[in-house]
Design an enzyme around this catalytic site. Structure first.
Site, PDB file in Angstrom:
ATOM      1  N   HIS A   1       0.868  -1.177   0.000  1.00  0.00           N
ATOM      2  CA  HIS A   1       0.000   0.000   0.000  1.00  0.00           C
ATOM      3  C   HIS A   1       0.907   1.230   0.000  1.00  0.00           C
ATOM      4  CE1 HIS A   1      -3.035   2.890   1.128  1.00  0.00           C
ATOM      5  NE2 HIS A   1      -3.972   1.965   1.133  1.00  0.00           N
TER       6      HIS A   1
ATOM      7  N   ARG B   1      -6.074  10.496  -0.128  1.00  0.00           N
ATOM      8  CA  ARG B   1      -5.822  11.017  -1.490  1.00  0.00           C
ATOM      9  C   ARG B   1      -7.137  11.163  -2.249  1.00  0.00           C
ATOM     10  NH1 ARG B   1      -2.536   6.665  -3.684  1.00  0.00           N
ATOM     11  NH2 ARG B   1      -2.907   5.611  -1.708  1.00  0.00           N
TER      12      ARG B   1
HETATM   13  C1  SIN Z   1      -8.191  -1.448   0.809  1.00  0.00           C
HETATM   14  O1  SIN Z   1      -7.093  -1.986   0.847  1.00  0.00           O
HETATM   15  O2  SIN Z   1      -9.036  -1.732  -0.035  1.00  0.00           O
HETATM   16  C2  SIN Z   1      -8.545  -0.385   1.786  1.00  0.00           C
HETATM   17  C3  SIN Z   1      -7.345   0.290   2.273  1.00  0.00           C
HETATM   18  C4  SIN Z   1      -7.491   1.779   2.228  1.00  0.00           C
HETATM   19  O3  SIN Z   1      -8.390   2.303   2.865  1.00  0.00           O
HETATM   20  O4  SIN Z   1      -6.687   2.416   1.573  1.00  0.00           O
END
Ligand code: SIN
Length: 553
Positions: free
Chosen positions: A329, A349
């Site tokens: 992430h 974002r």
């Molecule tokens: C996700 O991984 O789908 C959710 C994580 C986020 O809120 O960025």
């Protein structure tokens, strides 16, 4: 480090960089950073995405995926000795006799249990076993939302195309079709269960942007969507009086002499005693592998995310898919040290925050697909040396969160991101006034146990749902499709396992596959003292991972 002068949560030298962020903000507010072309994206991924780093994977030497590459950390577990020795387990003594065994008490397990019950299985014939407490999972920690194309001009077809593009077209189309077609139904179901989605003054659900999506389709409950979803699912499971066995981990699947999966060997986490659970059908809902800390990355994942489901499935001969790719992430917390690696939702974002380097300059469009965005951060920090270095040696770029207040009005952060606002406040940082520092963190296992669109694996009697299964997301999942994945495939696995149960007849229980696995290890010349599944990570004696990232050195 103790001589560092702190000004409202940041050391003085980091404040100097924040001044640059503030100085460039008025100009940046008028700028839209251009999206990368497909060729530029590919080049960025090849050069900077951790999946492409040489020496970080190896071909598996045994099992149905022999020859396929897997990260070393996962390969180590798939090539380890099974934890359970058949001689230590008395299969004639059944401790739990059930129709449907669900391994894992996160979102996928809860949803599967409810839909199996809906399909006619009595609650006392369904058993959820979970190694921690019911609901302890990545599901409960998810923040930003769930995708569903549930109103025009959006459509499941458009959602389908976004998912396929995000996954580099490696996704299984029939699984993506199920994901996107079922999405509106699952949102409606959650609402009927009492879920409190964010709504506007007219009562319409608020929809936000996510990275790599062509339209706003993220449905959220502020920034604690997972907590709210798990709240209603857990309540419903408890209300229907479905059996739940907590602090109990599955350590090996059991087969019958017809080759069907027929339950699992469990271990009580306190007494460490084995138990035998016999079941006509078994659903793996064990989640992902973030706690393997692939390539030394910190993680957003909960402590139980140790790839147990992949190991159990592999022991009985189930095929895995897309296991060579991991999701980092882009926005893990990089400062302060206490929260390094924790999730900073993409929604920050989505609400308008730009990403900028130590000079206060943008270097990437803020909502590229996750793998592209993360690669751009890594390049900025490690090749261009434009990251901010924290007092403990982490590198990161700024997420200019105060922009949200300017674009959407004062108080938006406290209203839409209350959990995150409070988290930073505890460390003296007001994210409505100051930017926050971020760097990629291990977030998701893109691949997993191969399933069909009914949630069935290759092995009769074994189903899988949620992060443990693979094929839905190809090589890269988009935001908001993990919750959707466990909703859609939890439901499908629950329904189809319940149907399977009605026709299933169990043969004699056996753990012969464990001996066969040992034989494969021997024949491949694999010598190791490792055992798997891991159950919980062991941090004793290891260096703190977050400080050790040297990704492209
Ligand atoms: C996700 O991984 O789908 C959710 C994580 C986020 O809120 O960025």
């Amino acid at each position: 480090m103790s001589s560092l002068k702190m000004i409202e949560g940041y050391p003085e030298y980091m404040r100097k960089s924040i001044e640059l962020v503030e100085r460039t903000r008025p100009r940046r507010m008028r700028e839209v950073y251009r999206r990368l072309s497909l060729e530029e994206r590919e080049e960025l991924l090849r050069k900077y995405h951790p999946d492409y780093k040489p020496g970080t994977k190896r071909p598996l030497r045994i099992g149905p995926n022999r020859g396929d590459e897997a990260p070393h950390e996962l390969a180590d577990l798939l090539e380890a000795h099974p934890l359970v020795k058949p001689i230590d387990v008395d299969l004639s003594k059944i401790d739990i006799d059930t129709d449907l065994l669900i391994i894992g008490g996160g979102g996928a397990g809860l949803v599967a249990a409810l839909w199996a019950n809906q399909e006619g299985l009595p609650p006392d014939r369904i058993t959820i076993v979970t190694k921690l407490r019911l609901g302890d999972s990545n599901s409960v920690m998810s923040q930003g939302g769930v995708q569903a194309a549930d109103r025009p001009p959006d459509s499941p077809v458009r959602h389908f195309l976004d998912v396929m593009g995000g996954g580099h077209f490696a996704n299984k189309p029939e699984l993506v079709k199920a994901l996107t077609m079922d999405a509106p139904l699952m949102i409606k179901w959650l609402e009927e269960l009492g879920l409190m989605f964010d709504k506007d003054e007219e009562g319409n659900m608020v929809e936000d942007w996510g990275g790599g999506t062509s339209i706003r389709r993220m449905h959220a409950c502020k920034d604690y969507t997972g907590m709210e979803i798990v709240r209603v699912l857990r309540d419903e499971v408890r209300n229907r009086e479905i059996n739940v066995v907590e602090f109990t981990s599955a350590v090996e699947l059991i087969k019958d002499d017809l080759g069907h999966v027929a339950g699992a060997v469990l271990v009580n986490m306190e007494s460490e005693q084995y138990m035998v659970a016999r079941a006509k059908a078994t659903i793996l809902a064990t989640g992902g592998y973030g706690r393997l800390h692939i390539q030394g990355f910190p993680t957003t994942n909960h402590y139980g995310a140790t790839a147990d489901g992949l190991v159990l499935a592999y022991h009985v001969g189930a095929r895995l898919t897309d296991i060579e790719t991991a999701q980092y992430h882009p926005t893990g917390a990089a400062y302060p040290e206490q929260i390094v690696g924790l999730l900073i939702t993409e929604k920050v974002r989505g609400l308008g925050a730009q990403v900028v380097n130590k000079h206060g300059e943008q270097f990437v469009f803020p909502l590229e697909p996750r793998d592209v965005e993360a690669s751009a951060f890594i390049r900025e920090c490690w090749e261009r040396n434009n990251g901010v270095i924290t007092p403990t040696g982490m590198r990161g770029v700024w997420l200019d969160s105060p922009m949200i207040e300017i674009i959407r009005g004062e108080g938006t952060i406290q209203r839409r991101l209350p959990a995150m606002y409070r988290m930073y406040k505890r460390f003296g940082i007001d994210m409505a006034k100051d930017p926050i520092l971020v760097f990629p963190t291990l977030h998701y296992q893109n691949g997993g146990v191969a399933i069909n669109d009914r949630g069935q694996t290759d092995i009769p009697g074994l189903f899988a749902a949620g992060e443990v299964e693979g094929g839905v997301h190809g090589k890269n999942r988009l935001m908001g499709n993990s919750i959707l994945d466990y909703l859609v495939f939890g439901r499908r696995a629950g329904i189809n396992a319940a149907r399977y149960v009605k026709k299933a007849n169990l043969g004699r229980l056996t753990l012969n596959h464990v001996d066969e696995y040992e034989k494969m290890l021997r024949e491949a010349g694999i010598e190791t003292d490792r055992k798997a599944p891991m159950i919980l990570p062991d941090y004793r004696g290891k260096e703190v991972l977050a400080r050790k990232i040297d990704i492209f050195k």
